[in-house]
Design a protein around this motif. Structure first.
Motif, PDB file in Angstrom:
ATOM      1  N   ASN A   1      21.427   0.857  44.660  1.00 11.34           N
ATOM      2  CA  ASN A   1      21.560   2.296  44.369  1.00 11.34           C
ATOM      3  C   ASN A   1      21.751   2.559  42.871  1.00 11.34           C
ATOM      4  O   ASN A   1      22.444   3.504  42.476  1.00 11.34           O
ATOM      5  N   GLY A   2      21.123   1.725  42.054  1.00 13.84           N
ATOM      6  CA  GLY A   2      21.150   1.927  40.613  1.00 13.84           C
ATOM      7  C   GLY A   2      22.451   1.543  39.953  1.00 13.84           C
ATOM      8  O   GLY A   2      22.650   1.839  38.763  1.00 13.84           O
ATOM      9  N   ARG A   3      23.330   0.870  40.682  1.00 16.79           N
ATOM     10  CA  ARG A   3      24.659   0.597  40.159  1.00 16.79           C
ATOM     11  C   ARG A   3      24.638  -0.227  38.875  1.00 16.79           C
ATOM     12  O   ARG A   3      25.331   0.084  37.907  1.00 16.79           O
ATOM     13  N   GLN A   4      23.820  -1.304  38.864  1.00 17.63           N
ATOM     14  CA  GLN A   4      23.782  -2.184  37.693  1.00 17.63           C
ATOM     15  C   GLN A   4      23.319  -1.421  36.446  1.00 17.63           C
ATOM     16  O   GLN A   4      23.926  -1.527  35.375  1.00 17.63           O
ATOM     17  N   MET A   5      22.274  -0.645  36.606  1.00 16.25           N
ATOM     18  CA  MET A   5      21.743   0.111  35.478  1.00 16.25           C
ATOM     19  C   MET A   5      22.714   1.210  35.038  1.00 16.25           C
ATOM     20  O   MET A   5      22.970   1.402  33.842  1.00 16.25           O
ATOM     21  N   LEU A   6      23.295   1.920  35.990  1.00 15.36           N
ATOM     22  CA  LEU A   6      24.179   3.034  35.634  1.00 15.36           C
ATOM     23  C   LEU A   6      25.495   2.550  35.042  1.00 15.36           C
ATOM     24  O   LEU A   6      26.068   3.204  34.167  1.00 15.36           O
ATOM     25  N   ASP A   7      25.988   1.401  35.505  1.00 15.72           N
ATOM     26  CA  ASP A   7      27.204   0.848  34.900  1.00 15.72           C
ATOM     27  C   ASP A   7      26.956   0.523  33.430  1.00 15.72           C
ATOM     28  O   ASP A   7      27.799   0.805  32.569  1.00 15.72           O
ATOM     29  N   ARG A   8      25.780  -0.070  33.151  1.00 11.18           N
ATOM     30  CA  ARG A   8      25.465  -0.394  31.753  1.00 11.18           C
ATOM     31  C   ARG A   8      25.324   0.890  30.926  1.00 11.18           C
ATOM     32  O   ARG A   8      25.797   0.954  29.777  1.00 11.18           O
ATOM     33  N   ALA A   9      24.702   1.915  31.506  1.00 11.37           N
ATOM     34  CA  ALA A   9      24.566   3.177  30.795  1.00 11.37           C
ATOM     35  C   ALA A   9      25.929   3.813  30.521  1.00 11.37           C
ATOM     36  O   ALA A   9      26.180   4.348  29.433  1.00 11.37           O
ATOM     37  N   GLN A  10      26.795   3.764  31.513  1.00  9.18           N
ATOM     38  CA  GLN A  10      28.135   4.335  31.337  1.00  9.18           C
ATOM     39  C   GLN A  10      28.879   3.607  30.224  1.00  9.18           C
ATOM     40  O   GLN A  10      29.556   4.232  29.393  1.00  9.18           O
ATOM     41  N   GLN A  11      28.769   2.273  30.193  1.00  9.04           N
ATOM     42  CA  GLN A  11      29.413   1.497  29.136  1.00  9.04           C
ATOM     43  C   GLN A  11      28.873   1.870  27.763  1.00  9.04           C
ATOM     44  O   GLN A  11      29.599   1.832  26.763  1.00  9.04           O
TER      45      GLN A  11
ATOM     46  N   ALA B   1      15.882  -7.233  29.087  1.00  7.12           N
ATOM     47  CA  ALA B   1      15.410  -6.284  28.084  1.00  7.12           C
ATOM     48  C   ALA B   1      15.864  -4.872  28.402  1.00  7.12           C
ATOM     49  O   ALA B   1      16.264  -4.112  27.505  1.00  7.12           O
ATOM     50  N   CYS B   2      15.824  -4.501  29.674  1.00  6.34           N
ATOM     51  CA  CYS B   2      16.230  -3.146  30.066  1.00  6.34           C
ATOM     52  C   CYS B   2      17.713  -2.914  29.814  1.00  6.34           C
ATOM     53  O   CYS B   2      18.109  -1.950  29.156  1.00  6.34           O
ATOM     54  N   LEU B   3      18.536  -3.818  30.309  1.00  7.54           N
ATOM     55  CA  LEU B   3      19.978  -3.646  30.163  1.00  7.54           C
ATOM     56  C   LEU B   3      20.396  -3.782  28.701  1.00  7.54           C
ATOM     57  O   LEU B   3      21.268  -3.043  28.208  1.00  7.54           O
ATOM     58  N   GLY B   4      19.770  -4.713  27.986  1.00  8.49           N
ATOM     59  CA  GLY B   4      20.096  -4.887  26.573  1.00  8.49           C
ATOM     60  C   GLY B   4      19.713  -3.671  25.746  1.00  8.49           C
ATOM     61  O   GLY B   4      20.424  -3.286  24.800  1.00  8.49           O
ATOM     62  N   ALA B   5      18.560  -3.053  26.077  1.00  5.49           N
ATOM     63  CA  ALA B   5      18.126  -1.866  25.334  1.00  5.49           C
ATOM     64  C   ALA B   5      19.095  -0.709  25.537  1.00  5.49           C
ATOM     65  O   ALA B   5      19.371   0.064  24.593  1.00  5.49           O
ATOM     66  N   ILE B   6      19.625  -0.574  26.753  1.00  5.06           N
ATOM     67  CA  ILE B   6      20.606   0.488  27.014  1.00  5.06           C
ATOM     68  C   ILE B   6      21.841   0.298  26.145  1.00  5.06           C
ATOM     69  O   ILE B   6      22.341   1.245  25.514  1.00  5.06           O
ATOM     70  N   SER B   7      22.337  -0.932  26.088  1.00  2.00           N
ATOM     71  CA  SER B   7      23.518  -1.216  25.265  1.00  2.00           C
ATOM     72  C   SER B   7      23.228  -0.965  23.786  1.00  2.00           C
ATOM     73  O   SER B   7      24.040  -0.363  23.076  1.00  2.00           O
ATOM     74  N   ALA B   8      22.060  -1.424  23.303  1.00  2.00           N
ATOM     75  CA  ALA B   8      21.708  -1.257  21.898  1.00  2.00           C
ATOM     76  C   ALA B   8      21.554   0.220  21.536  1.00  2.00           C
ATOM     77  O   ALA B   8      21.979   0.655  20.450  1.00  2.00           O
ATOM     78  N   PHE B   9      20.977   0.976  22.437  1.00  2.00           N
ATOM     79  CA  PHE B   9      20.784   2.406  22.173  1.00  2.00           C
ATOM     80  C   PHE B   9      22.134   3.116  22.080  1.00  2.00           C
ATOM     81  O   PHE B   9      22.319   4.020  21.260  1.00  2.00           O
TER      82      PHE B   9
END
Length: 598
Positions: free
Chosen positions: A106-116, A73-81
């Motif tokens: 170190n937040g890599r998974q979340m920040l990579d998704r945000a960067q994408q 849900a977290c990663l999907g919401a970032i992509s949808a936003f």
């Protein structure tokens, strides 16, 4: 209806195919009247048995896959936003354990998704949403320190619901705190909730943490939060969750946030303050055993000239009370000393005294003042602590203390009409002056009320005052106009309604018509009544009417609430002499009144 195993299969497929959908609810910046950001809310596919988030959470918990759902849900919401492409912050609901999970790399998974998705880390706000108690606070602190170094923000969700505690606020040092919706619903009519929010806002100021009020459903709630100084707001009034949110707030919301009008807040019920208990009346006094000789009690009274009564106790348990005057009057009669000096004091005591616990509120003794048996006022009261004798109190001190309480209470709310009194009125004028808004202060007073009250009695006089209160309140807008009862037959209204002058005229017209019903036919026929004037001389008075003194107040015209009240009172005096019963003070006179009171 799908079986449990079918729901598990459907749930697994949703996660594997990344089929979750998302809606975004706006969060308003109250001070700027703009959108701060959006909270992401997950949904199952439209038409699916797992469409609602509650069903998704229930099945995930049952399947032991809560962590998988949270992460997806977290990663999907970032992509949808990112696909939606709106500006502002993205609020993501996460448990403490999932925040720690995202911090391990170190937040890599979340920040990579945000960067994408084209989002900078500074736009991500992680809402700590705990359905269970946070056990590893230190681990969570370390995780947030790691993510905060990358620019990610921490928010504490649902503060005040019992799980999001003050301790977490202090320990985790979040950048944002979201207040539970319970404290927001209906707060415009709940003085207790208003005081709670004021306290939380003071705490937020001390801890340098802005506050988001959740669950706002109507404009009145939003206006009160604006006036209290809340920082951010969220709820259906601001905007409903949608897959394609607007980048601006609705016009109706902007109008509330930019309005120059101040909300009328409900009066706070006065609590029983420390010092307003029976203990306030207690004086230390000796107590005697029931078998004590009367001659010894006579000696005790002689040695204590200020002692109005003595309690008779069995050990520490009160049995009765001996009144000084009654005892001495009987004891000094001829031959009584010889007859009674050796007899026990129980022969002289009141065996059914009033006993009151020292911690009890003074109001619990009102029945002593209003009861038919005034002996209790003369004898006094035995004060106890856990049922044991602690001292006595006089009826005189009780009357004085209750009178002081009633006077103080009347300054907050009039006991007859229950309208706010002088203190809330002064506070509201202060709020209006501080906000630099335009308003009208109108002072209403009854003409010839005292002789009317003298002629017909207090009951009909009270009916006249209640009629005035009802009519004044009826013609006011409760969300914009503050109605105060400042004593006797005097009312003050602080109008923010644009048509306040018309409202005043309607009040005068309706009251002057309906007040006639409180007169007897003879007085109506002769157009007035006979009574005594203030000097006690018989006189003839016209029928009771109402007068309205009006002062229109512009920003910067007055500095203190007392100046506004003085100007309105002066206008009222002129209105009482005017044929129409209404006087509107002109600007020059208002300025002169202000300078005279400076």
């Amino acid at each position: 209806m799908l079986s449990k195993s079918d729901l598990f299969v459907l749930f697994d497929a949703l996660l594997e195919t990344h089929a979750l959908e998302y809606e975004f609810q706006p969060i308003a910046d109250i001070g700027r009247a703009s959108v701060l950001g959006y909270e992401a809310l997950m949904r199952g596919p439209l038409g699916s048995a797992l469409r609602s988030p509650d069903d998704l959470l229930r099945v995930a918990k049952s399947a032991g896959r809560m962590a998988d759902l949270e992460r997806e849900a977290c990663l999907g919401a970032i992509s949808a936003f990112g696909r939606v492409g709106v500006p502002g912050k993205l609020f993501l609901n996460l448990s403490g354990s999932m925040i720690e999970h995202f911090a391990r790399d170190n937040g890599r998974q979340m920040l990579d998704r945000a960067q994408q998705a084209g989002l900078s880390p500074g736009r991500l706000v992680l809402e700590l949403t705990e359905h269970e108690r946070v056990e590893d606070v230190e681990g969570l602190q370390a995780a947030m320190k790691t993510l905060a170094a990358l620019g990610v923000t921490l928010a504490l969700d649902d503060f005040g619901d019992g799980r999001s505690s003050l301790r977490l606020w202090v320990q985790l040092k979040p950048q944002i705190v979201k207040l539970d919706k319970y404290f927001v619903r209906g707060l415009q009519g709940d003085s207790r909730k208003i005081e709670v929010i004021r306290s939380v806002l003071r705490l937020a100021e001390v801890l340098a943490t802005p506050l988001v009020a959740e669950g706002i459903e109507d404009a009145a709630e939003l206006a009160v939060l604006r006036d209290l100084g809340c920082h951010y707001a969220q709820g259906y009034c601001i905007g409903r969750p949608t897959a394609a949110p607007d980048v601006t707030l609705p016009d109706a919301v902007v109008n509330v946030l930019t309005s120059g009008k101040i909300s009328v807040l409900p009066a706070l019920a006065r609590p029983q303050r420390i010092g307003h208990s029976v203990d306030r009346l207690k004086v230390s006094a000796p107590a005697v055993e029931p078998q004590l000789a009367s001659s010894e009690l006579f000696r005790i009274f002689g040695a204590n000239p200020d002692l109005h009564a003595v309690a008779v106790v069995d050990g520490t348990v009160p049995l009765g009370l001996v009144n000084r005057r009654d005892f001495i009057e009987k004891y000094i009669q001829p031959f009584h000393r010889e007859l009674y000096s050796k007899r026990p004091v129980v022969q002289f005591m009141n065996a059914s005294p009033i006993c009151a616990e020292r911690s009890s509120p003074l109001d619990s003794l009102i029945n002593v003042l209003t009861g038919d048996d005034q002996r209790y006022l003369r004898d006094g009261i035995i004060v106890t602590e856990d049922g044991r004798y602690a001292g006595i109190a006089t009826g005189e001190s009780l009357v004085r203390a209750v009178t002081e309480l009633r006077i103080e209470a009347a300054r907050h709310a009039n006991p007859l009409t229950l309208l706010p009194g002088n203190i809330p009125l002064t506070e509201h004028i202060g709020r209006l002056l501080h906000a630099s808004v335009s308003f009208a202060a109108c002072y209403f007073d009854l003409n010839n009320f005292k002789p009317f009250n003298d002629l017909y009695g207090y009951w009909r006089g009270d009916e006249m005052i209640k009629l005035a209160a009802k009519i004044v309140a009826h013609h006011c807008n409760p969300t914009q106009d503050f109605v105060g009862h400042v004593g006797g037959d005097d009312f003050v209204v602080l109008f923010q309604s644009e048509n306040w002058a018309d409202r005043c005229e309607r009040i005068v017209e309706q009251f002057n018509c309906e007040a006639r019903s409180l007169f007897d036919p003879r007085e109506l026929q002769q157009g007035g009544f006979h009574s005594e004037d203030r000097r006690g001389f018989p006189s003839f008075f016209p029928l009771t009417t109402i007068a309205a003194g009006e002062v229109s107040v512009s920003p910067g015209q007055f500095r203190h609430p007392e100046e506004v009240a003085s100007a309105a009172a002066a206008a009222k005096k002129i209105a009482k002499l005017a044929p129409s019963g209404v006087h509107r003070a002109c600007l020059a006179k208002v300025i002169a009144l202000r300078e005279a009171t400076a």
